[in-house]
Design a protein around this motif. Sequence first.
Motif, PDB file in Angstrom:
ATOM      1  N   TYR A  55      80.912  -9.538  48.313  1.00  0.00           N
ATOM      2  CA  TYR A  55      80.428 -10.330  49.439  1.00  0.00           C
ATOM      3  C   TYR A  55      78.899 -10.307  49.507  1.00  0.00           C
ATOM      4  O   TYR A  55      78.327  -9.921  50.531  1.00  0.00           O
ATOM      5  N   PRO A  56      78.217 -10.742  48.444  1.00  0.00           N
ATOM      6  CA  PRO A  56      76.747 -10.707  48.463  1.00  0.00           C
ATOM      7  C   PRO A  56      76.143 -11.633  49.520  1.00  0.00           C
ATOM      8  O   PRO A  56      74.999 -11.445  49.922  1.00  0.00           O
ATOM      9  N   ASP A  57      76.924 -12.604  49.987  1.00  0.00           N
ATOM     10  CA  ASP A  57      76.455 -13.520  51.028  1.00  0.00           C
ATOM     11  C   ASP A  57      76.573 -12.916  52.424  1.00  0.00           C
ATOM     12  O   ASP A  57      76.155 -13.514  53.407  1.00  0.00           O
ATOM     13  N   ARG A  58      77.145 -11.725  52.529  1.00  0.00           N
ATOM     14  CA  ARG A  58      77.258 -10.937  53.749  1.00  0.00           C
ATOM     15  C   ARG A  58      77.867 -11.694  54.936  1.00  0.00           C
ATOM     16  O   ARG A  58      77.248 -11.830  55.986  1.00  0.00           O
ATOM     17  N   PRO A  59      79.109 -12.173  54.806  1.00  0.00           N
ATOM     18  CA  PRO A  59      79.749 -12.835  55.944  1.00  0.00           C
ATOM     19  C   PRO A  59      79.936 -11.868  57.116  1.00  0.00           C
ATOM     20  O   PRO A  59      80.134 -10.670  56.925  1.00  0.00           O
ATOM     21  N   ALA A  60      79.898 -12.403  58.313  1.00  0.00           N
ATOM     22  CA  ALA A  60      79.931 -11.570  59.519  1.00  0.00           C
ATOM     23  C   ALA A  60      81.335 -11.226  59.995  1.00  0.00           C
ATOM     24  O   ALA A  60      81.498 -10.357  60.837  1.00  0.00           O
ATOM     25  N   ASP A  61      82.359 -11.891  59.470  1.00  0.00           N
ATOM     26  CA  ASP A  61      83.708 -11.707  60.016  1.00  0.00           C
ATOM     27  C   ASP A  61      84.589 -10.776  59.197  1.00  0.00           C
ATOM     28  O   ASP A  61      85.813 -10.838  59.291  1.00  0.00           O
ATOM     29  N   LEU A  62      84.009  -9.878  58.425  1.00  0.00           N
ATOM     30  CA  LEU A  62      84.812  -8.990  57.577  1.00  0.00           C
ATOM     31  C   LEU A  62      85.382  -7.822  58.375  1.00  0.00           C
ATOM     32  O   LEU A  62      84.727  -7.261  59.253  1.00  0.00           O
ATOM     33  N   VAL A  63      86.616  -7.473  58.036  1.00  0.00           N
ATOM     34  CA  VAL A  63      87.282  -6.308  58.605  1.00  0.00           C
ATOM     35  C   VAL A  63      87.887  -5.511  57.455  1.00  0.00           C
ATOM     36  O   VAL A  63      88.034  -6.012  56.336  1.00  0.00           O
ATOM     37  N   ILE A  64      88.240  -4.287  57.744  1.00  0.00           N
ATOM     38  CA  ILE A  64      88.876  -3.415  56.758  1.00  0.00           C
ATOM     39  C   ILE A  64      90.278  -3.094  57.245  1.00  0.00           C
ATOM     40  O   ILE A  64      90.471  -2.692  58.396  1.00  0.00           O
ATOM     41  N   LEU A  65      91.244  -3.261  56.359  1.00  0.00           N
ATOM     42  CA  LEU A  65      92.606  -2.831  56.641  1.00  0.00           C
ATOM     43  C   LEU A  65      92.746  -1.410  56.114  1.00  0.00           C
ATOM     44  O   LEU A  65      92.528  -1.153  54.929  1.00  0.00           O
ATOM     45  N   GLU A  66      93.075  -0.477  56.975  1.00  0.00           N
ATOM     46  CA  GLU A  66      93.320   0.903  56.572  1.00  0.00           C
ATOM     47  C   GLU A  66      94.816   1.014  56.286  1.00  0.00           C
ATOM     48  O   GLU A  66      95.633   0.847  57.194  1.00  0.00           O
ATOM     49  N   ILE A  67      95.158   1.279  55.045  1.00  0.00           N
ATOM     50  CA  ILE A  67      96.529   1.152  54.558  1.00  0.00           C
ATOM     51  C   ILE A  67      97.107   2.515  54.174  1.00  0.00           C
ATOM     52  O   ILE A  67      96.482   3.283  53.439  1.00  0.00           O
ATOM     53  N   ASP A  68      98.315   2.768  54.621  1.00  0.00           N
ATOM     54  CA  ASP A  68      99.048   3.980  54.267  1.00  0.00           C
ATOM     55  C   ASP A  68      99.834   3.688  52.983  1.00  0.00           C
ATOM     56  O   ASP A  68     100.778   2.898  52.995  1.00  0.00           O
ATOM     57  N   VAL A  69      99.445   4.316  51.896  1.00  0.00           N
ATOM     58  CA  VAL A  69     100.078   4.091  50.596  1.00  0.00           C
ATOM     59  C   VAL A  69     101.570   4.418  50.640  1.00  0.00           C
ATOM     60  O   VAL A  69     102.393   3.687  50.076  1.00  0.00           O
ATOM     61  N   ASN A  70     101.935   5.487  51.328  1.00  0.00           N
ATOM     62  CA  ASN A  70     103.353   5.859  51.396  1.00  0.00           C
ATOM     63  C   ASN A  70     104.189   4.757  52.031  1.00  0.00           C
ATOM     64  O   ASN A  70     105.291   4.461  51.567  1.00  0.00           O
ATOM     65  N   ARG A  71     103.680   4.129  53.077  1.00  0.00           N
ATOM     66  CA  ARG A  71     104.421   3.049  53.732  1.00  0.00           C
ATOM     67  C   ARG A  71     104.550   1.826  52.819  1.00  0.00           C
ATOM     68  O   ARG A  71     105.569   1.146  52.838  1.00  0.00           O
TER      69      ARG A  71
END
Length: 122
Positions: A55-71
Motif C-alpha cells: 500500500y505505497p499510496d497509503r489509503p486511509a481506510d485500512l484495517v487489520i483482521l486479527e485471525i485465530d489460526v486454530n479456528r
Amino acid sequence: MPAPLIWHITDLAAWEDAVPRGVYERATRGLPLAETGFIHATLPEQISVVAKRLYPDRPADLVILEIDVNRVEEAGVMVSFEEDAIGTSGEAYPHIHGPLPISAVLRLRRTKWIGREFVVVA
C-alpha cells in the motif's frame, strides 16, 4: 505448528461486505481468493513492512483482521507458511488456503499512516 494469531490487511469496505456472508474471500489489495488461491497474511511483527510494500499510496481506510489460526483450521481451511514471494527477505508469510470464516477473526484493528509509517491504532 503455525502461530496462533496472524494478521491480514484489508480495506474496511471489504470486511463489512464479508461479515453478512460469513466468509472473507479477498487475497490482498482487492484480488479475489479464487484468482490467487490463498489469502495473504502476516505475523504481527511483519505488518509494517507488508503495509509499506502493498500500500505505497497509503489509503486511509485500512484495517487489520486479527485471525485465530486454530479456528481457521477447525473450519477445514489450511494455513501454511511460505517464503516471501519476492524471495529477498528470507521470511515466511502465512497463507490461508480457502475462505476465511468470519468466526476466526477475533478482532478488527484500526490503522493509520503517520507520514510513511503504518501504525496500528487499536
